[in-house]
Design a protein around this motif. Structure first.
Motif, PDB file in Angstrom:
ATOM      1  N   SER A   1     -28.968  40.939  80.975  1.00  0.00           N
ATOM      2  CA  SER A   1     -29.477  41.799  82.039  1.00  0.00           C
ATOM      3  C   SER A   1     -28.333  42.138  82.987  1.00  0.00           C
TER       4      SER A   1
ATOM      5  N   GLN B   1     -39.419  43.653  82.481  1.00  0.00           N
ATOM      6  CA  GLN B   1     -38.008  44.012  82.389  1.00  0.00           C
ATOM      7  C   GLN B   1     -37.335  44.151  83.750  1.00  0.00           C
TER       8      GLN B   1
ATOM      9  N   ASN C   1     -33.623  43.733  82.771  1.00  0.00           N
ATOM     10  CA  ASN C   1     -33.438  42.986  81.527  1.00  0.00           C
ATOM     11  C   ASN C   1     -33.524  43.916  80.324  1.00  0.00           C
TER      12      ASN C   1
END
Length: 172
Positions: A18, A139, A171
């Motif tokens: 990430s 995410q 991410n």
């Protein structure tokens, strides 16, 4: 697998890398220094304590800006690496987490303000954060972090500097 065993990554933590952005300011001395950070998080690919704790490597580049004195440097560049350990609530399934780690960092010059002066360019960097993932696949990530940078008393003066920072991460 138990508290000391290793197990596959938890469903709540994505297992890919990430990127993150942080912005913050010092907590003491009139809040005269701000910081901006870009970072890369690389997962350790394993978890322990039945998926509640995961490990990541945080690699970051920060710029510190201070008011400084006339003729004194006002911008500092910091690079660092910190092994971070993240605890997720609800047996590892919660979107909420706390994390912390202690790593090392290097500044392009010893940091100095009107009231502080670091004696070293190499320092320890302590990080403690609280955050939450969101989005359809979790995410996105928002977190609030406290970061302390000092040389741990290896050389004087060692006033240290503490920042409060807001982090946004994505991410892959």
């Amino acid at each position: 697998m138990g508290i000391v065993g290793w197990s596959p990554a938890s469903a709540a933590d994505r297992t890919g890398p990430s990127v993150y952005l942080e912005a913050g300011q010092t907590l003491e001395d009139g809040r005269d220094t701000t910081t901006s950070t870009i970072g890369l998080r690389l997962p350790m690919q394993r978890t322990f304590w039945d998926g509640r704790v995961t490990g990541n490597w945080d690699l970051y580049l920060s710029e510190w800006r201070t008011r400084g004195l006339a003729g004194q440097r006002r911008h500092y560049t910091q690079i660092g690496v910190v092994p971070m350990f993240r605890y997720r609530f609800d047996a590892g399934q919660s979107p909420w987490f706390v994390e912390g780690g202690i790593g090392v960092s290097h500044m392009n010059e010893p940091y100095q303000t009107a009231s502080k002066r670091f004696s070293t360019q190499w320092n320890f960097s302590d990080h403690l954060g609280l955050g939450r993932n969101f989005g359809s696949a979790r995410q996105h990530e928002l977190g609030l972090y406290i970061k302390h940078v000092s040389n741990a008393g290896l050389r004087r003066p060692n006033p240290g500097e503490t920042f409060v920072q807001l982090r946004y991460g994505y991410n892959f």
